[in-house]
Structures are given as C-alpha cells and as structure tokens.
Scaffold this motif. Structure first.
Motif, PDB file in Angstrom:
ATOM      1  N   MET A  60       0.991  -1.149   0.088  1.00 50.34           N
ATOM      2  CA  MET A  60      -0.091  -0.112  -0.015  1.00 50.34           C
ATOM      3  C   MET A  60       0.793   1.154  -0.037  1.00 50.34           C
ATOM      4  SD  MET A  60      -3.112   0.833   2.590  1.00 50.34           S
ATOM      5  CE  MET A  60      -2.238   0.877   3.973  1.00 50.34           C
ATOM      6  N   LYS A  61       0.406   2.027  -1.002  1.00 54.61           N
ATOM      7  CA  LYS A  61       1.514   3.282  -1.114  1.00 54.61           C
ATOM      8  C   LYS A  61       0.870   4.305  -0.786  1.00 54.61           C
ATOM      9  CE  LYS A  61       4.178   5.534  -4.663  1.00 54.61           C
ATOM     10  NZ  LYS A  61       4.503   5.675  -6.234  1.00 54.61           N
ATOM     11  N   GLY A  62       1.328   5.442  -0.074  1.00 58.40           N
ATOM     12  CA  GLY A  62       0.785   6.617   0.172  1.00 58.40           C
ATOM     13  C   GLY A  62       1.206   7.886  -0.570  1.00 58.40           C
ATOM     14  N   PHE A  63       0.244   8.793  -1.029  1.00 56.44           N
ATOM     15  CA  PHE A  63       0.668  10.098  -1.633  1.00 56.44           C
ATOM     16  C   PHE A  63      -0.080  11.158  -1.363  1.00 56.44           C
ATOM     17  CE2 PHE A  63      -2.006   7.511  -4.381  1.00 56.44           C
ATOM     18  CZ  PHE A  63      -2.994   8.498  -4.900  1.00 56.44           C
ATOM     19  N   ASN A  64       0.017  12.209  -1.834  1.00 58.37           N
ATOM     20  CA  ASN A  64      -0.775  13.452  -1.634  1.00 58.37           C
ATOM     21  C   ASN A  64      -1.307  13.687  -2.945  1.00 58.37           C
ATOM     22  OD1 ASN A  64       0.349  13.781   0.819  1.00 58.37           O
ATOM     23  ND2 ASN A  64       1.750  15.342   0.288  1.00 58.37           N
ATOM     24  N   THR A  65      -2.763  13.604  -2.803  1.00 54.51           N
ATOM     25  CA  THR A  65      -3.606  13.827  -4.087  1.00 54.51           C
ATOM     26  C   THR A  65      -3.546  15.214  -4.753  1.00 54.51           C
ATOM     27  OG1 THR A  65      -6.083  13.788  -4.956  1.00 54.51           O
ATOM     28  CG2 THR A  65      -5.565  14.390  -2.740  1.00 54.51           C
ATOM     29  N   GLU A  66      -3.255  15.036  -6.171  1.00 52.24           N
ATOM     30  CA  GLU A  66      -2.928  16.289  -6.763  1.00 52.24           C
ATOM     31  C   GLU A  66      -4.460  16.868  -7.134  1.00 52.24           C
ATOM     32  OE1 GLU A  66      -0.625  14.637  -9.925  1.00 52.24           O
ATOM     33  OE2 GLU A  66       0.977  15.520  -9.117  1.00 52.24           O
ATOM     34  N   GLN A  67      -5.395  16.222  -7.482  1.00 51.55           N
ATOM     35  CA  GLN A  67      -6.476  16.680  -7.994  1.00 51.55           C
ATOM     36  C   GLN A  67      -7.370  17.424  -6.769  1.00 51.55           C
ATOM     37  OE1 GLN A  67      -9.115  14.038  -9.715  1.00 51.55           O
ATOM     38  NE2 GLN A  67     -10.907  15.554 -10.020  1.00 51.55           N
ATOM     39  N   ASP A  68      -7.134  16.836  -5.626  1.00 55.14           N
ATOM     40  CA  ASP A  68      -7.977  17.542  -4.324  1.00 55.14           C
ATOM     41  C   ASP A  68      -7.111  18.639  -3.735  1.00 55.14           C
ATOM     42  OD1 ASP A  68     -10.178  16.028  -5.043  1.00 55.14           O
ATOM     43  OD2 ASP A  68      -9.599  14.374  -3.655  1.00 55.14           O
ATOM     44  N   HIS A  69      -5.775  18.564  -4.151  1.00 57.49           N
ATOM     45  CA  HIS A  69      -5.126  19.660  -3.343  1.00 57.49           C
ATOM     46  C   HIS A  69      -5.570  20.973  -3.590  1.00 57.49           C
ATOM     47  CE1 HIS A  69      -1.357  21.964  -2.091  1.00 57.49           C
ATOM     48  NE2 HIS A  69      -0.996  20.675  -1.375  1.00 57.49           N
ATOM     49  N   PRO A  70      -5.336  22.045  -2.896  1.00 55.30           N
ATOM     50  CA  PRO A  70      -5.919  23.344  -2.950  1.00 55.30           C
ATOM     51  C   PRO A  70      -5.231  23.988  -3.984  1.00 55.30           C
ATOM     52  CG  PRO A  70      -4.550  23.129  -0.975  1.00 55.30           C
ATOM     53  CD  PRO A  70      -4.796  21.843  -1.428  1.00 55.30           C
ATOM     54  N   ALA A  71      -4.115  23.721  -4.432  1.00 53.32           N
ATOM     55  CA  ALA A  71      -3.407  24.285  -5.706  1.00 53.32           C
ATOM     56  C   ALA A  71      -4.224  24.112  -6.889  1.00 53.32           C
ATOM     57  CB  ALA A  71      -2.058  23.857  -5.767  1.00 53.32           C
ATOM     58  N   ALA A  72      -5.154  22.738  -6.902  1.00 53.76           N
ATOM     59  CA  ALA A  72      -5.803  22.685  -7.975  1.00 53.76           C
ATOM     60  C   ALA A  72      -6.655  23.627  -8.502  1.00 53.76           C
ATOM     61  CB  ALA A  72      -6.541  21.387  -7.834  1.00 53.76           C
ATOM     62  N   ASP A  82      -1.436  21.204   5.082  1.00 54.58           N
ATOM     63  CA  ASP A  82      -0.481  20.360   5.479  1.00 54.58           C
ATOM     64  C   ASP A  82      -0.921  19.043   6.403  1.00 54.58           C
ATOM     65  OD1 ASP A  82       1.335  21.914   4.007  1.00 54.58           O
ATOM     66  OD2 ASP A  82       1.242  23.300   5.916  1.00 54.58           O
ATOM     67  N   ASN A  83      -1.950  18.943   6.521  1.00 55.73           N
ATOM     68  CA  ASN A  83      -2.668  17.799   7.464  1.00 55.73           C
ATOM     69  C   ASN A  83      -2.570  16.405   6.432  1.00 55.73           C
ATOM     70  OD1 ASN A  83      -4.435  15.944   8.639  1.00 55.73           O
ATOM     71  ND2 ASN A  83      -4.895  17.692  10.196  1.00 55.73           N
ATOM     72  N   LYS A  84      -1.649  15.393   6.997  1.00 56.36           N
ATOM     73  CA  LYS A  84      -1.692  14.477   6.360  1.00 56.36           C
ATOM     74  C   LYS A  84      -2.941  13.636   6.311  1.00 56.36           C
ATOM     75  CE  LYS A  84       2.854  15.064   5.150  1.00 56.36           C
ATOM     76  NZ  LYS A  84       3.165  15.331   3.772  1.00 56.36           N
ATOM     77  N   PHE A  85      -3.644  13.603   7.293  1.00 55.87           N
ATOM     78  CA  PHE A  85      -4.950  12.759   7.217  1.00 55.87           C
ATOM     79  C   PHE A  85      -5.995  13.358   6.307  1.00 55.87           C
ATOM     80  CE2 PHE A  85      -9.220  12.468   9.166  1.00 55.87           C
ATOM     81  CZ  PHE A  85      -9.300  11.200   8.884  1.00 55.87           C
ATOM     82  N   ILE A  86      -5.601  14.478   6.064  1.00 53.96           N
ATOM     83  CA  ILE A  86      -6.668  15.106   5.086  1.00 53.96           C
ATOM     84  C   ILE A  86      -6.232  14.959   3.514  1.00 53.96           C
ATOM     85  CG2 ILE A  86      -7.866  17.129   4.054  1.00 53.96           C
ATOM     86  CD1 ILE A  86      -8.028  18.074   7.194  1.00 53.96           C
ATOM     87  N   ILE A  87      -5.128  15.277   3.350  1.00 56.20           N
ATOM     88  CA  ILE A  87      -4.482  15.161   1.881  1.00 56.20           C
ATOM     89  C   ILE A  87      -3.969  14.259   1.371  1.00 56.20           C
ATOM     90  CG2 ILE A  87      -3.985  17.725   2.212  1.00 56.20           C
ATOM     91  CD1 ILE A  87      -0.961  17.154   2.146  1.00 56.20           C
ATOM     92  N   SER A  88      -3.586  13.099   2.228  1.00 54.50           N
ATOM     93  CA  SER A  88      -2.888  11.843   1.622  1.00 54.50           C
ATOM     94  C   SER A  88      -4.041  10.710   1.180  1.00 54.50           C
ATOM     95  CB  SER A  88      -2.237  11.191   2.942  1.00 54.50           C
ATOM     96  OG  SER A  88      -1.036  11.987   3.227  1.00 54.50           O
ATOM     97  N   GLU A  89      -3.589   9.948   0.228  1.00 53.05           N
ATOM     98  CA  GLU A  89      -4.377   8.941  -0.229  1.00 53.05           C
ATOM     99  C   GLU A  89      -3.509   7.807  -0.319  1.00 53.05           C
ATOM    100  OE1 GLU A  89      -6.269   9.874  -4.020  1.00 53.05           O
ATOM    101  OE2 GLU A  89      -7.637  11.211  -3.258  1.00 53.05           O
TER     102      GLU A  89
END
Length: 484
Positions: free
Chosen positions: A1-13, A362-369
């Motif tokens: 299982m691999k974790g990453f920060n979602t790009e589509q849901d990131h505020p920069a989107a 920067d909250n990993k729980f919110i932005i990580s997938e």
C-alpha cells in the motif's frame, strides 16, 4: 500500500497550478486539472438521473388536483422555464466570457464571479440545504420501494385485504451501507457509469408505469376525470382543493429542477466543443426526455385512476398485478435512487473536502491517499479522510431518515425554498450581469417578470407543502400498511 498526496484535491488545483499545462505530455486541461472526458451524452445521463426520480409516478396525483387543462399546461410551461434558465446558467460556467473565461467549479463559484456579496452565502444555503434534504428523502423513498416489493408478494399470496405490515428501517440500513461503499468514488467525474445505470432504471420503471396505465385504460376500468380535476364536495373539501392545487403546482415545478448540480455536471465536460454548447444540448435532451415521460405518466395515470389517483401508483399499489412486474418496477426505483443519491451527494462531498484542503493544506490525514488493489477493480485510491467523513455523512442521513420517515413532506418545503433562487433568480441575474442587459428594456422587464411569477409559485407551493406536512405528521404511523 502506497501513500501519496492527491493532486486533484489539493488546494493548488483551484488555481490551476498542479500541472504544467505548457507541457504537451501532460494529459490536462487549461486549468491544470486532469483532462475532462465528459460529453453531452454523459451529461444527459446525469441530468436524467437527477430529474426523473420516482416522483414521476406521483404526477398522476398532481394532474388529478389540477385537471386535464391546467395540469398538462403547467407541465409544459415549467419544462420551457427550466430549459431556458439552464441555458443561461450553462453560459456562466466560465467568466467573464462563456467560452474562453475562467472556469467555475461550483454553483457558489459562479455566483461569486458574477454577483458576489451575500448572494454567495444565500446560494450556498439554498443549494447545499436542498442537496442534503434530497439525500435524506432518497433514503426514505428507496426503502418504501423495497418494502413495496415485500408487500406485493404478500398481497399476491394472502389476498389484497391481508395485513402486510413491513418495517422500512432494515431497508434504510441496507441502502445506507450501499451508499457508504459508493461514496468512496472520488468525484463527479467518475460517476458516469452509475448515472447511465440509474438513467436506464428510471426509463424502465417509468415505462412499466405507463404500460400498466395503458392496460388499465384499455381494459375499461378507469376512474372519473374532470377538466378541472378533483371536485369540491365530492373528492375533496374546498380547503383541500386549494392547498393540494398549490402543492401540485410546486411538485411539477420542482420535478424539473436540476440547477443544484448543473455546474458540477458541466465541469465534467471536455472543452471541445465548448462546454456551454455541450451543456445546452444535454439540457435539451434531458428536459425533452423528462417532459415526454412526465406527460405520459401524468396523463395516462390520471386517465387510469381519475380523481382518486394515488400519490405513487406503484408503491401505493394503484396496481396489484402482475405482482412480479410490480416487484421489478419497484426494484428499478431502488436501483435508480442508489445512483441518484450519489449525483446529489458528490457536490456536498467536494464542498467539504475542498474547504478542509484549503484550511489545513499540510494535514496528512486530509491530503494523503493510499493506493490499494481491489478485486475486479484493480488499483483504487483511498483517502482516510474521505472514508471517515463520507461514511459519517451517509450514517447521519440514514439515521435522520429513520427518525423522520415523513421527511418527504418536509422535502417539498425545502424544494419550495430552493427552487426560486437556484433555478430562476440566480441564472436570470447572472445572465443580466454577463450580457449587460439594459435596465427597463423589454428583455429586462420580461426576465424580471419571470422571476416574480416563479417566486409567487414557490410561495404558494411552500404554503401547500406546509399544509401537507401538518397532515403527514398527524396521520403518521411507524409501520406502513396498505390500509393507511
């Protein structure tokens, strides 16, 4: 299982800075988001899923309150109003230019671009209040349809006068569990398959209802009809005639409304041809299709049952036989509502998740997938925040549905409160601002008159819904039987 920060849901989107759009190797749109692939066909499916609900089967009751002339005329008039205002709203997806302007991802974004101020908050309250109400209402309606399957079998075995009492609560729980699973679909862009399935289901049960009504009329066992509908002193009291007529007009007006999700649907469309052009075509197909089915179901249902038309001629057992066909139609209603729930819930999910991404970037729980392998689906991205929050939402709406099983009467009041601002007022005001319609010109006067007429309809429908709600609360019993 691999974790990453979602790009589509990131505020920069939101600002379009997630991807380098100048890089031709990146499969992205002009705003830097993942390339949209929707077409007018998928948008039409979303619209039909959102618009043709099980309420199509209650239009016979609405026609019965209004009569042949007024009922049919109001059906046609509100189809034109809905299509007309939807084309204006479609042109506002981009601002200031409808083809080359900056994209707006939600209805609130559109109102912020063209009107601003407190109107943005008013839009948010009307839109999301309506969406939340619809998801609760669909939970109740789906359970009623599933209960009707059990009752149809019971009546077939024990006779039409048997006491076939069945609780709605287990079916609400099952519906909720299914929605918890489907709610993990990341966004609106991934809902096409579900909307297509739901659209097919809506066509199926509407066609079955039409077929049963035609069979009844052909068999000669028809109810008494009138040009003006129910007769005072015979079918209803004078007060009931007034309040039910108001409620019927509101039911017809709200039956077409899909402005709450129009912008979100348009945001799934690819940019060539222009999104507003595709959306207008989808709106024409969606509204035309629903009007065709509405007129058939409403008029044929009224012809079959007359002034005694039930609120829903499948779940209220306007028909008992063939029981297997009634079972299949009610199962189709439940399947349709499974998809329709997601169409209306996704904007709520996206709104909350976007706000959380913006407030806690920067909250990993919110932005990580996390990427996991799911049987038959392959790789699937799971967000713990999405899992927890969306599950909590479905649980809460299911519990509310269990506590207030007469919530559908409340939904009529919510519809009355949201129909005017979302379907008429905001599209008209934004169209005036975008095209710079001259004040007091014939077009400006016509648009303002449309707003005022629809406001009066909403107020009258709200009054009728309140009267219906009071009646529902007084007569409510926790277990439904056919004799109630």
């Amino acid at each position: 299982m691999k974790g990453f920060n979602t790009e589509q849901d990131h505020p920069a989107a939101e600002s379009g800075n997630v991807y380098d759009v100048s890089d031709p190797t990146k499969n992205v749109d002009d705003d830097g988001r993942e390339k949209r692939t929707g077409t007018w066909l998928t948008a039409s499916a979303h619209i039909i899923t959102a618009v043709i609900g099980s309420g199509v089967l209650s239009l016979a009751w609405a026609i019965a309150q209004l009569g042949w002339i007024a009922g049919t005329l109001i059906l046609v008039i509100f189809s034109f109003i809905t299509y007309f205002t939807s084309t204006m709203l479609a042109d506002c997806y981009r601002a200031p230019d409808p083809v080359t302007g900056k994209r707006n991802y939600t209805y609130m974004d559109v109102v912020r671009s063209y009107l601003g101020g407190r109107k943005v908050q008013l839009c948010g309250v009307a839109q999301y209040g309506n969406l939340i109400g619809i998801t609760v209402g669909y939970t109740i309606t789906a359970s009623i349809s599933l209960v009707a399957v059990g009752k149809a079998n019971c009546f077939h075995k024990k006779g039409h006068e048997a006491d076939c009492t069945i609780s709605n609560y287990p079916y609400m729980a099952v519906f909720g569990i299914i929605q918890i699973i489907l709610s993990q679909i990341p966004n609106f862009h991934k809902l096409s398959f579900l909307s297509l399935m739901a659209a097919v289901m809506s066509f199926t049960y509407a066609t079955i209802g039409i077929g049963l009504a035609i069979a009844t009329v052909a068999g000669g066992k028809v109810g008494k009809t009138n040009m003006t509908g129910t007769v005072v002193g015979v079918d209803v009291t004078a007060a009931q005639k007034i309040w039910r007529s108001f409620q019927a007009v509101g039911d017809i007006a709200f039956a077409y409304a899909y402005a709450t999700v129009l912008i979100e649907i348009q945001d799934t469309l690819k940019s060539s041809p222009a999104e507003n052009k595709s959306m207008k075509r989808a709106s024409l197909v969606g509204v035309s299709t629903t009007t065709f089915f509405y007129i058939l179901c409403g008029c044929l249902g009224y012809a079959a049952f007359g002034n005694k038309a039930p609120g829903d001629f499948l779940t209220d057992f306007g028909f008992y036989e063939p029981f297997w066909l009634i079972d299949f139609a009610n199962a189709c209603i439940a399947f349709h509502l499974i998809g329709a729930y997601q169409v209306f819930a996704q904007p709520i999910f996206q709104f909350v998740e976007k706000r959380c991404n913006r407030n806690w970037p920067d909250n990993k729980f919110i932005i990580s997938e996390y990427s996991v392998n799911v049987l038959f689906l392959g790789k699937f991205n799971i967000s713990l925040f999405r899992l927890v929050w969306r599950t909590a939402y479905v649980v809460i709406t299911t519990v509310v549905a269990m506590i207030f099983p007469f919530f559908n009467a409340i939904l009529g009041l919510i519809g009355a409160a949201s129909f005017w601002p979302l379907t008429v007022y905001f599209p008209v005001e934004m169209h005036i601002a975008q095209t710079k319609v001259k004040k007091y010109s014939p077009r400006w006067i016509g648009l303002k008159m449309l707003c005022w007429v629809c406001l009066i309809v909403s107020l009258l429908a709200a009054a009728g819904s309140i009267a219906g709600l009071i009646s529902s609360v007084k007569t409510y019993k926790p277990f439904r039987t056919i004799h109630e």
